[in-house]
Design a protein around this motif. Structure first.
Motif, mmCIF file in Angstrom:
data_model
loop_
_atom_site.group_PDB
_atom_site.id
_atom_site.type_symbol
_atom_site.label_atom_id
_atom_site.label_comp_id
_atom_site.label_asym_id
_atom_site.label_seq_id
_atom_site.Cartn_x
_atom_site.Cartn_y
_atom_site.Cartn_z
ATOM 1 N N LYS A 175 -3.653 10.063 6.395
ATOM 2 C CA LYS A 175 -3.755 11.523 6.357
ATOM 3 C C LYS A 175 -4.052 12.085 7.734
ATOM 4 O O LYS A 175 -4.902 11.577 8.458
ATOM 5 C CB LYS A 175 -4.863 11.948 5.386
ATOM 6 C CG LYS A 175 -4.462 11.918 3.935
ATOM 7 C CD LYS A 175 -5.617 12.355 3.053
ATOM 8 C CE LYS A 175 -5.238 12.266 1.582
ATOM 9 N NZ LYS A 175 -6.368 12.592 0.694
ATOM 10 N N GLU A 218 0.836 -1.199 0.000
ATOM 11 C CA GLU A 218 0.000 0.000 0.000
ATOM 12 C C GLU A 218 0.873 1.252 0.000
ATOM 13 O O GLU A 218 1.836 1.330 0.768
ATOM 14 C CB GLU A 218 -0.877 -0.019 1.262
ATOM 15 C CG GLU A 218 -1.698 1.221 1.513
ATOM 16 C CD GLU A 218 -2.349 1.231 2.887
ATOM 17 O OE1 GLU A 218 -3.263 2.048 3.086
ATOM 18 O OE2 GLU A 218 -1.936 0.440 3.751
ATOM 19 N N SER A 238 2.108 14.024 -0.686
ATOM 20 C CA SER A 238 0.833 13.375 -0.932
ATOM 21 C C SER A 238 0.737 12.178 0.001
ATOM 22 O O SER A 238 1.756 11.513 0.257
ATOM 23 C CB SER A 238 0.757 12.926 -2.393
ATOM 24 O OG SER A 238 -0.424 12.199 -2.645
ATOM 25 N N TYR A 239 -0.500 11.885 0.499
ATOM 26 C CA TYR A 239 -0.685 10.825 1.487
ATOM 27 C C TYR A 239 -1.821 9.893 1.095
ATOM 28 O O TYR A 239 -2.806 10.313 0.466
ATOM 29 C CB TYR A 239 -1.002 11.434 2.856
ATOM 30 C CG TYR A 239 0.120 12.255 3.419
ATOM 31 C CD1 TYR A 239 0.201 13.621 3.185
ATOM 32 C CD2 TYR A 239 1.118 11.665 4.190
ATOM 33 C CE1 TYR A 239 1.239 14.383 3.686
ATOM 34 C CE2 TYR A 239 2.159 12.420 4.698
ATOM 35 C CZ TYR A 239 2.211 13.776 4.442
ATOM 36 O OH TYR A 239 3.254 14.519 4.947
ATOM 37 N N GLY A 240 -1.670 8.632 1.525
ATOM 38 C CA GLY A 240 -2.777 7.717 1.414
ATOM 39 C C GLY A 240 -3.871 8.105 2.395
ATOM 40 O O GLY A 240 -3.593 8.681 3.452
ATOM 41 N N ASP A 241 -5.117 7.763 2.061
ATOM 42 C CA ASP A 241 -6.243 8.183 2.897
ATOM 43 C C ASP A 241 -6.149 7.652 4.321
ATOM 44 O O ASP A 241 -6.568 8.322 5.264
ATOM 45 C CB ASP A 241 -7.558 7.706 2.265
ATOM 46 C CG ASP A 241 -7.921 8.496 1.018
ATOM 47 O OD1 ASP A 241 -8.752 8.003 0.234
ATOM 48 O OD2 ASP A 241 -7.365 9.605 0.823
ATOM 49 N N SER A 242 -5.593 6.472 4.480
ATOM 50 C CA SER A 242 -5.578 5.844 5.802
ATOM 51 C C SER A 242 -4.606 6.516 6.770
ATOM 52 O O SER A 242 -4.684 6.266 7.987
ATOM 53 C CB SER A 242 -5.224 4.361 5.673
ATOM 54 O OG SER A 242 -3.943 4.199 5.107
#
Length: 115
Positions: free
Chosen positions: A64, A46, A58-62
């Motif tokens: 942020k 992931e 930029s970040y993954g939603d999980s």
């Protein structure tokens, strides 16, 4: 050759913090986007966070709002500050760069979040 070496993993209680580091060598670090990935046991890898050569992120939603990626071009190092850790953050964390025509990976560092 391109080399990425992660460090800083370990065992931490839920709600705790860890900072991962990735030391890079073999390429002009400041010119490249750097990415942290993670892979939990039995799950697909992931994307966690990316920091671009411009230093935008930029970040993954999980993750942020809990994780922060940063870089120090003078030290050829990228960091991942992880706060408010949850058991579901348990995984092997990998540093990565897309160099020329392929993605290069570090060896990974284990992060375990458990009481």
């Amino acid at each position: 050759q391109v080399q990425l070496v992660e460090s800083g993993g370990g065992l931490v209680q839920p709600g705790g913090s860890l900072r991962l580091s990735c030391a890079a060598s073999g390429f002009t670090f400041s010119n490249y986007h750097m990415t942290w990935y993670r892979q939990a046991s039995g799950k697909e890898r992931e994307l966690v966070a990316t920091i671009f050569s411009t230093a935008s992120t930029s970040y993954g939603d999980s993750v942020k709002g809990r994780f922060t990626i940063s870089r120090d071009n003078a030290k050829n190092t990228v960091y991942l500050q992880m706060n408010s850790l949850k058991p579901e953050d348990t995984a092997v964390y990998y540093c990565s760069v897309f160099y020329v025509t392929s993605r290069v990976w570090g060896q990974g560092t284990q992060v375990t979040v458990s009481s």
